[in-house]
Design an enzyme around this catalytic site. Structure first.
Site, PDB file in Angstrom:
ATOM      1  N   THR A   1      -2.331   6.413 -22.087  1.00  0.00           N
ATOM      2  CA  THR A   1      -2.519   4.817 -21.827  1.00  0.00           C
ATOM      3  C   THR A   1      -0.917   4.449 -21.931  1.00  0.00           C
ATOM      4  O   THR A   1      -0.047   4.867 -22.868  1.00  0.00           O
ATOM      5  CB  THR A   1      -3.208   3.996 -22.584  1.00  0.00           C
ATOM      6  OG1 THR A   1      -2.905   4.154 -23.908  1.00  0.00           O
ATOM      7  CG2 THR A   1      -4.603   4.450 -22.281  1.00  0.00           C
TER       8      THR A   1
ATOM      9  N   LYS B   1      -0.890   0.849 -24.982  1.00  0.00           N
ATOM     10  CA  LYS B   1      -1.057   0.808 -26.550  1.00  0.00           C
ATOM     11  C   LYS B   1       0.200   0.729 -27.422  1.00  0.00           C
ATOM     12  O   LYS B   1       0.891  -0.257 -27.120  1.00  0.00           O
ATOM     13  CB  LYS B   1      -2.093   1.902 -26.884  1.00  0.00           C
ATOM     14  CG  LYS B   1      -3.514   1.718 -26.026  1.00  0.00           C
ATOM     15  CD  LYS B   1      -4.459   2.793 -26.551  1.00  0.00           C
ATOM     16  CE  LYS B   1      -5.720   2.644 -25.491  1.00  0.00           C
ATOM     17  NZ  LYS B   1      -6.651   3.690 -25.921  1.00  0.00           N
TER      18      LYS B   1
ATOM     19  N   GLU C   1      -0.520   4.663  -0.623  1.00  0.00           N
ATOM     20  CA  GLU C   1      -1.129   6.027  -0.868  1.00  0.00           C
ATOM     21  C   GLU C   1      -0.335   7.252  -0.582  1.00  0.00           C
ATOM     22  O   GLU C   1       0.294   7.420   0.280  1.00  0.00           O
ATOM     23  CB  GLU C   1      -2.508   5.928   0.003  1.00  0.00           C
ATOM     24  CG  GLU C   1      -3.703   5.159  -0.411  1.00  0.00           C
ATOM     25  CD  GLU C   1      -4.780   5.304   0.528  1.00  0.00           C
ATOM     26  OE1 GLU C   1      -4.710   5.736   1.664  1.00  0.00           O
ATOM     27  OE2 GLU C   1      -5.792   4.909   0.008  1.00  0.00           O
TER      28      GLU C   1
ATOM     29  N   TYR D   1       0.796  -1.077   0.083  1.00  0.00           N
ATOM     30  CA  TYR D   1      -0.029  -0.103   0.028  1.00  0.00           C
ATOM     31  C   TYR D   1       0.949   1.411  -0.015  1.00  0.00           C
ATOM     32  O   TYR D   1       1.642   1.316   0.799  1.00  0.00           O
ATOM     33  CB  TYR D   1      -1.001  -0.149   1.265  1.00  0.00           C
ATOM     34  CG  TYR D   1      -2.389  -0.036   0.766  1.00  0.00           C
ATOM     35  CD1 TYR D   1      -2.784   1.096   0.208  1.00  0.00           C
ATOM     36  CD2 TYR D   1      -3.160  -1.225   0.983  1.00  0.00           C
ATOM     37  CE1 TYR D   1      -4.121   1.244  -0.318  1.00  0.00           C
ATOM     38  CE2 TYR D   1      -4.235  -1.292   0.533  1.00  0.00           C
ATOM     39  CZ  TYR D   1      -4.785  -0.169  -0.325  1.00  0.00           C
ATOM     40  OH  TYR D   1      -6.265  -0.115  -0.537  1.00  0.00           O
TER      41      TYR D   1
ATOM     42  N   ASP E   1      -4.561  14.399 -25.647  1.00  0.00           N
ATOM     43  CA  ASP E   1      -4.646  12.833 -25.129  1.00  0.00           C
ATOM     44  C   ASP E   1      -4.126  12.015 -26.315  1.00  0.00           C
ATOM     45  O   ASP E   1      -4.709  11.900 -27.216  1.00  0.00           O
ATOM     46  CB  ASP E   1      -6.134  12.544 -25.108  1.00  0.00           C
ATOM     47  CG  ASP E   1      -6.606  11.038 -24.907  1.00  0.00           C
ATOM     48  OD1 ASP E   1      -5.474  10.286 -24.666  1.00  0.00           O
ATOM     49  OD2 ASP E   1      -7.900  10.807 -24.642  1.00  0.00           O
TER      50      ASP E   1
HETATM   51  C1  PLP Z   1      -7.846   4.126 -24.991  1.00  0.00           C
HETATM   52  C2  PLP Z   1      -8.035   5.555 -24.954  1.00  0.00           C
HETATM   53  C3  PLP Z   1      -8.335   6.008 -23.872  1.00  0.00           C
HETATM   54  C4  PLP Z   1      -8.833   5.507 -22.450  1.00  0.00           C
HETATM   55  O1  PLP Z   1      -7.725   4.273 -22.054  1.00  0.00           O
HETATM   56  P1  PLP Z   1      -8.454   3.190 -21.085  1.00  0.00           P
HETATM   57  O2  PLP Z   1      -6.997   2.619 -20.490  1.00  0.00           O
HETATM   58  O3  PLP Z   1      -9.117   2.321 -21.847  1.00  0.00           O
HETATM   59  O4  PLP Z   1      -9.257   3.886 -19.964  1.00  0.00           O
HETATM   60  C5  PLP Z   1      -8.435   7.517 -23.761  1.00  0.00           C
HETATM   61  N1  PLP Z   1      -8.319   8.380 -24.713  1.00  0.00           N
HETATM   62  C6  PLP Z   1      -7.892   7.775 -25.852  1.00  0.00           C
HETATM   63  C7  PLP Z   1      -7.821   8.877 -27.092  1.00  0.00           C
HETATM   64  C8  PLP Z   1      -7.934   6.293 -26.037  1.00  0.00           C
HETATM   65  O5  PLP Z   1      -7.523   6.017 -27.267  1.00  0.00           O
END
Ligand code: PLP
Length: 429
Positions: free
Chosen positions: A235, A238, A58, A56, A209
């Site tokens: 993320t 990916k 936090e 843990y 993003d």
């Molecule tokens: C995949 C994705 C997310 C979210 O990711 P998760 O890990 O599935 O919650 C947010 N924004 C974009 C543009 C994405 O392609």
């Protein structure tokens, strides 16, 4: 049926062991073309399965609510240092459990409930967290949207690109507090400088993003949004090829607010095992071989797009500059929906997802499009020639979708192809 080398400790649970073996078999005998997926390295998976899951923690390094965090502090600091170095950012938060959590934390950190956010239309490539009616984001904040330019038949200017005139118009009309750049189904490069210019014009914050393209940015195949953005969220699983999770980069002035929004704003204890795995992946992404990998991803999707076009499919925006191809199925076969294509391809051992395309006449559940990505199979070592073969196999299965023997033939061809490209054969210790 084979099994992954990581399952050998699960000796007392036959049910889970069997399911893991089945999934290993699926991942290594069928083609993984989901654009948001990849094969994490054994080192990433080992860190994910480490003793850090027991702790843990936090809080943040040096400011924890529980004792015993001397080592964990070093782990998280290492991840933060590697990540800020990788992207040239002031500050990193590596605790978000996912990309969606990261996005919501950014909104929570920098906006008040009810503030306006300008983001990409969901039916043209935006993500659920960019204001889907089904997402908490649309309940707390007021989303307005921009889209892509109309499709054109001019091969030199096919359209379906982010319409910066529309971004500016919408920004001037709605005066958003934040503009979100980035997409989940968009095959082209996204220019951070153009977004910055518009954000400055209306005094908005810019959040980039980069969930899908974080790896392409780390490898130098796509422009780095960090110098142009107030915040970059993404993320780690990916194209970046780390463990499942999220991360946020920001300018120093927002560091405290971002950290507070992630914990205690959104989450409780951080997943330090995942953070150690993130650290491993950030190091992997900083090595010269990773740029070779991301260049190959892009070369493969260009070859894939060309081969798909050769089979009669239309590529949205006329092609690709990243790891994905967004396919309009209507020109290949007016009757074929994304839903049916996904199901047929699943039976043929080719894993894809249906996707809306710009101005899709069909519902988001049915769709006229299919999204395919090259990141995972590029990790497995596939090159342009294999992606041309995959395009031919896809066309073959979809043309003969009512002929079970033909589908089985494609499935066998897919399995033969996969047997030469085991994703875990390319990693070395
Ligand atoms: C995949 C994705 C997310 C979210 O990711 P998760 O890990 O599935 O919650 C947010 N924004 C974009 C543009 C994405 O392609």
């Amino acid at each position: 049926m084979g099994s992954s080398p990581f399952d050998s400790w699960i000796t007392n649970d036959d049910e889970v062991t069997s399911l893991l073996a089945q999934e290993w078999d699926r991942q290594t005998t069928t083609l993984q073309l989901i654009a948001s997926e990849n094969f994490a390295s054994p080192a990433v998976m080992a860190a994910t399965g480490s003793v850090l899951t027991n702790k843990y923690a936090e809080g943040y390094p040096g400011r924890r609510y529980y004792g015993g965090n001397q080592v964990v502090d070093e782990v998280e600091d290492l991840a933060r240092r590697r990540l800020t170095a990788l992207f040239g950012a002031d500050h990193a938060n590596v605790q978000p459990h996912s990309g969606a959590n990261a996005n919501v934390a950014v909104y929570q950190a920098l906006l008040e409930p009810g503030d306006t956010i300008l983001a990409m239309r969901l039916d043209q490539g935006g993500h659920l967290t960019h204001g889907s009616p089904a997402s908490i984001t649309s309940k707390w904040w007021n989303f307005v949207s921009y889209g892509v330019t109309p499709r054109s038949d001019d091969p030199d200017n096919p359209g379906e690109l982010i319409d910066f005139d529309n971004v500016r118009e919408q920004a001037l009309a709605h005066r958003p507090k934040m503009i979100v750049a980035g997409a989940t189904a968009y095959a082209r490069r996204i220019d951070p400088a153009s977004f910055r210019e518009i954000a400055d014009e209306v005094g908005a914050l810019l959040m980039f993003d980069s969930a899908h393209v974080a790896g392409l940015i780390a490898g130098g195949s796509h422009p780095n949004p960090v110098p142009y953005s107030d915040v970059v969220a993404f993320t780690t699983h990916k194209t970046l090829r780390g463990p499942r999770g999220g991360a946020i980069l920001c300018r120093e002035e927002y560091a405290k607010k971002i950290d507070m929004a992630v914990f205690p704003g959104q989450q409780g204890g951080p997943l330090e095992h995942a953070i150690a795995a993130k650290a491993v992946s950030f190091k992997e992404a900083s090595l010269p071989g990773f740029s070779v990998y991301t260049e190959q991803i892009v070369a493969n999707s260009k070859a894939f797009a060309a081969a798909l076009a050769g089979e009669g499919f239309r590529n949205v925006s006329g092609g690709t500059e990243n790891h994905m191809v967004l396919v309009d199925l209507r020109e290949f076969d007016a009757e074929l929906t994304g839903k049916v294509a996904q199901e047929v391809l699943d039976r043929a051992g080719i894993t894809t997802n249906r996707n809306t395309i710009p101005d899709d006449p069909r519902s988001p559940f049915i769709t006229s499009g299919l999204r395919v990505g090259t990141a995972a199979q590029t990790t497995a070592g596939m090159k342009e020639g294999e992606f041309a073969t995959i395009a031919a196999l896809m066309a073959c299965a979809l043309r003969q979708r009512d002929d079970e023997a033909a589908i089985i033939q494609v499935r066998n061809d897919v399995a033969a192809l996969c047997s030469s490209f085991n994703p875990y054969a390319t990693f070395t210790k």
